[in-house]
Design a protein around this motif. Sequence first.
Motif, short mmCIF file in Angstrom:
data_model
loop_
_atom_site.label_atom_id
_atom_site.label_comp_id
_atom_site.label_asym_id
_atom_site.label_seq_id
_atom_site.Cartn_x
_atom_site.Cartn_y
_atom_site.Cartn_z
N LEU A 234 0.72 8.27 -11.74
CA LEU A 234 -0.22 9.32 -11.75
C LEU A 234 -1.26 9.87 -10.73
CD1 LEU A 234 -1.60 8.05 -15.51
CD2 LEU A 234 0.54 9.63 -14.64
N GLY A 235 -1.34 8.65 -9.70
CA GLY A 235 -2.20 8.86 -8.67
C GLY A 235 -1.69 9.81 -7.60
N GLY A 236 -0.34 10.13 -7.76
CA GLY A 236 0.36 10.98 -7.08
C GLY A 236 0.13 12.57 -7.37
N TYR A 244 3.06 10.17 -4.10
CA TYR A 244 2.28 9.14 -3.73
C TYR A 244 2.88 8.43 -2.45
CZ TYR A 244 -1.07 5.41 -3.28
OH TYR A 244 -1.92 4.52 -2.96
N LEU A 245 4.01 7.87 -2.62
CA LEU A 245 4.60 7.12 -1.51
C LEU A 245 4.57 7.60 -0.37
CD1 LEU A 245 7.40 5.22 -3.66
CD2 LEU A 245 5.08 4.41 -2.65
N ARG A 246 5.17 9.16 -0.23
CA ARG A 246 5.40 9.78 0.77
C ARG A 246 4.06 10.37 1.75
NH1 ARG A 246 8.48 13.17 -1.40
NH2 ARG A 246 7.04 14.85 -1.89
N HIS A 247 3.13 10.71 1.02
CA HIS A 247 1.80 11.20 1.71
C HIS A 247 0.56 9.98 1.62
CE1 HIS A 247 3.12 15.24 1.92
NE2 HIS A 247 3.63 15.24 0.65
N LEU A 248 0.69 9.12 0.85
CA LEU A 248 -0.45 8.03 0.85
C LEU A 248 0.18 6.76 1.10
CD1 LEU A 248 -2.66 9.38 -2.29
CD2 LEU A 248 -2.96 9.60 0.19
N GLY A 249 1.37 6.62 0.94
CA GLY A 249 2.04 5.35 1.26
C GLY A 249 1.43 4.53 2.60
N PRO A 250 1.43 5.41 3.79
CA PRO A 250 0.89 4.53 5.02
C PRO A 250 -0.61 4.38 4.83
CG PRO A 250 2.11 6.61 5.48
CD PRO A 250 2.07 6.82 3.95
N ARG A 255 -4.11 -0.68 4.19
CA ARG A 255 -5.19 -1.52 3.38
C ARG A 255 -4.43 -3.00 3.35
NH1 ARG A 255 -6.17 3.20 0.41
NH2 ARG A 255 -4.84 2.49 -1.38
N TRP A 256 -3.01 -2.84 3.01
CA TRP A 256 -2.29 -4.22 3.01
C TRP A 256 -2.61 -4.91 4.19
CZ3 TRP A 256 2.99 -2.16 0.99
CH2 TRP A 256 2.84 -1.85 -0.32
N ALA A 257 -2.47 -4.44 5.43
CA ALA A 257 -2.62 -4.89 6.78
C ALA A 257 -4.27 -5.65 6.84
CB ALA A 257 -2.58 -3.98 7.95
N THR A 258 -5.22 -5.26 6.24
CA THR A 258 -6.37 -5.77 6.34
C THR A 258 -6.93 -6.59 5.16
OG1 THR A 258 -7.73 -4.02 4.86
CG2 THR A 258 -7.22 -3.68 7.11
N LEU A 259 -6.13 -7.14 4.28
CA LEU A 259 -6.04 -7.78 3.28
C LEU A 259 -6.16 -9.30 3.81
CD1 LEU A 259 -4.05 -6.47 0.21
CD2 LEU A 259 -6.23 -6.08 0.92
#
Length: 311
Positions: A234-236, A244-250, A255-259
């Motif tokens: 739904l966020g897409g 979502y994966l194409r445009h907001l996946g990066p 964010r994952w990298a900063t966890l």
Amino acid sequence: MNSRRGLVAVIGCGLIGESWAGLMTAYGHDVLAWDPSHKALDGFVKRVGAARAQAREAQPGLEAGEGAVEVVADVADAVRHADWVQENAPESAPLKMELYDRIEAATAATTVIASSTSSLTWSELSPNLRHKNRFITAHPFNPPHLMPLVEIYAHTPEMGAEAARFYQALGRETVLLTRDAAGHIANRLASALWREAVNIVAEGIADVASVDAALVHGPGLRWSVLGAHMAYHLGGGAGGIEHYLRHLGPSQERRWATLGNPRLTPEVCARLVEGVRAEAKGRSIRELEAQRDAALIRVLAARRGGEDAAG
């Protein structure tokens, strides 16, 4: 006892055992309960009655009949005539395996043994069993008489389907694991989230109460009606998960990298304990449990009302 829907043995009478017994008697099963600890058995029947009342409040429309609960002195007496054994012993594989030896010695080959284990796996618990196909892990979320989820792993699809039918008849929502995994599904998700919740406190980003408030009033509220994958779908927007994966996946990967990957050092533990005590504001565990359970009943009623309206 006058068994109407089959006799269930509840082995281990702590928080999980009393909750299971409350749920099962609410749905008409007779329960025989056993625990080696006299402390666990003290007041057990009364606690089961309270859980049963909550289960019936959370699920209006149950048949009037309720099952009986009886505490017995020996594990063999509890399981001998049981159709289903719900084991809730402490999280020790050797202890559980020794218990299974005693249970199998007293039960028929057709009796199902279901472990409520939250951290151990079917593979760790089953090596010495004579009837492996009748053994399952069936992990509930605490408290089982209110939380609908039961995560099932079985050795065969047939046993998995049988287990799902049993718990669904108790008003539970079942999920079947296709591979044995430590922590099953929900505890793996919960552990991942709590790891970052601890990291936020450890890194000084926010305090305990703020982390909990952010979860309850943000994603936690959404997750009560949508799973993580569907929420991002739904966020897409109109393009859904593909967009979502194409445009907001990066941005998600950033964010994952900063966890973090915090350690529960004495300093971090002290900060967590202090923060939880401040958030509790002097309320006892029993008071907090009562408030949690009352809120869960209201949430379940709201969900049920939404489903009825949608239907």
